[in-house]
Motif scaffolding. Structure first.
Motif, PDB file in Angstrom:
ATOM      1  N   ARG A  19     -11.437  10.617  26.889  1.00 12.14           N
ATOM      2  CA  ARG A  19     -12.791  10.882  27.811  1.00 12.14           C
ATOM      3  C   ARG A  19     -11.989  11.389  28.993  1.00 12.14           C
ATOM      4  O   ARG A  19     -11.270  10.866  29.680  1.00 12.14           O
ATOM      5  CB  ARG A  19     -13.027   9.460  28.188  1.00 12.14           C
ATOM      6  CG  ARG A  19     -14.271   9.614  29.245  1.00 12.14           C
ATOM      7  CD  ARG A  19     -15.019   8.100  29.715  1.00 12.14           C
ATOM      8  NE  ARG A  19     -15.859   8.412  30.638  1.00 12.14           N
ATOM      9  CZ  ARG A  19     -16.377   7.459  31.280  1.00 12.14           C
ATOM     10  NH1 ARG A  19     -16.209   6.274  30.979  1.00 12.14           N
ATOM     11  NH2 ARG A  19     -17.462   7.696  32.136  1.00 12.14           N
ATOM     12  N   SER A  22      -8.192  10.859  29.928  1.00 13.78           N
ATOM     13  CA  SER A  22      -7.721   9.545  29.516  1.00 13.78           C
ATOM     14  C   SER A  22      -7.889   9.508  28.133  1.00 13.78           C
ATOM     15  O   SER A  22      -8.905  10.140  27.262  1.00 13.78           O
ATOM     16  CB  SER A  22      -8.733   8.584  30.174  1.00 13.78           C
ATOM     17  OG  SER A  22      -8.567   8.604  31.470  1.00 13.78           O
ATOM     18  N   THR A  24      -7.854   6.276  24.930  1.00 14.97           N
ATOM     19  CA  THR A  24      -7.631   4.956  24.608  1.00 14.97           C
ATOM     20  C   THR A  24      -7.115   4.932  23.159  1.00 14.97           C
ATOM     21  O   THR A  24      -7.707   5.231  22.251  1.00 14.97           O
ATOM     22  CB  THR A  24      -9.006   4.266  24.545  1.00 14.97           C
ATOM     23  OG1 THR A  24      -9.612   4.256  26.177  1.00 14.97           O
ATOM     24  CG2 THR A  24      -8.837   2.524  24.426  1.00 14.97           C
ATOM     25  N   ALA A  29      -5.946   1.450  27.203  1.00 17.34           N
ATOM     26  CA  ALA A  29      -6.428   2.467  27.742  1.00 17.34           C
ATOM     27  C   ALA A  29      -5.283   3.165  28.872  1.00 17.34           C
ATOM     28  O   ALA A  29      -4.715   2.816  29.431  1.00 17.34           O
ATOM     29  CB  ALA A  29      -7.666   2.344  29.073  1.00 17.34           C
ATOM     30  N   ASP A  31      -4.659   6.580  31.601  1.00 15.27           N
ATOM     31  CA  ASP A  31      -5.414   7.539  32.304  1.00 15.27           C
ATOM     32  C   ASP A  31      -4.264   8.490  32.897  1.00 15.27           C
ATOM     33  O   ASP A  31      -3.306   8.209  33.538  1.00 15.27           O
ATOM     34  CB  ASP A  31      -6.155   7.037  33.520  1.00 15.27           C
ATOM     35  CG  ASP A  31      -6.732   8.100  34.400  1.00 15.27           C
ATOM     36  OD1 ASP A  31      -6.854   9.238  34.162  1.00 15.27           O
ATOM     37  OD2 ASP A  31      -7.367   7.663  35.476  1.00 15.27           O
ATOM     38  N   CYS A  48       2.726   2.166  26.000  1.00 19.38           N
ATOM     39  CA  CYS A  48       1.994   2.072  24.758  1.00 19.38           C
ATOM     40  C   CYS A  48       2.851   2.617  23.657  1.00 19.38           C
ATOM     41  O   CYS A  48       3.565   3.478  23.582  1.00 19.38           O
ATOM     42  CB  CYS A  48       1.097   3.253  24.768  1.00 19.38           C
ATOM     43  SG  CYS A  48      -0.209   3.356  23.462  1.00 19.38           S
TER      44      CYS A  48
END
Length: 109
Positions: A19, A22, A24, A29, A31, A48
């Motif tokens: 998105r 960003s 996910t 999530a 950004d 992550c």
């Protein structure tokens, strides 16, 4: 956005949604919108496990390298994936989505 994929043999699952700037990844999530052009964010700074290299913004393009698990029936496109350039908003299609799955009788043998 450019998503580079690095294959690894694993039965884990990977799901990526995009998105804007960003991502996910398996529910985490991230950004990257604030990352300015020419900047590099070390992989260690991104909380992550799927990000395995620095995240960069080069000439306005966000460049992210993600580890992609490949199951036992992984095809050539999964083991030697091309970069995903400018994926559309929503779920990102991965090469593993198109690997042939063995028939249930093959698994039972």
């Amino acid at each position: 956005m450019i998503i580079n994929l690095v294959s690894t043999r694993s039965d884990a699952s990977l799901e990526i949604f995009k998105r804007g700037d960003s991502l996910t990844i398996n529910g985490v999530a991230l950004d990257f919108g604030p990352l300015p052009d020419g900047a590099t964010l070390p992989a260690e700074a991104v909380d992550c496990e799927w990000i395995n290299d620095a995240v960069e913004r080069v000439n306005g393009n966000l460049i992210v390298t993600i580890t992609m698990p490949v199951g036992p029936c992984g095809g050539q496109a999964s083991w030697y994936p091309a970069s995903i350039t400018n994926p559309p908003e929503g779920r990102v299609s991965l090469p593993t989505d198109f690997d042939q799955k063995p028939a249930l009788q093959e698994i039972a043998q």
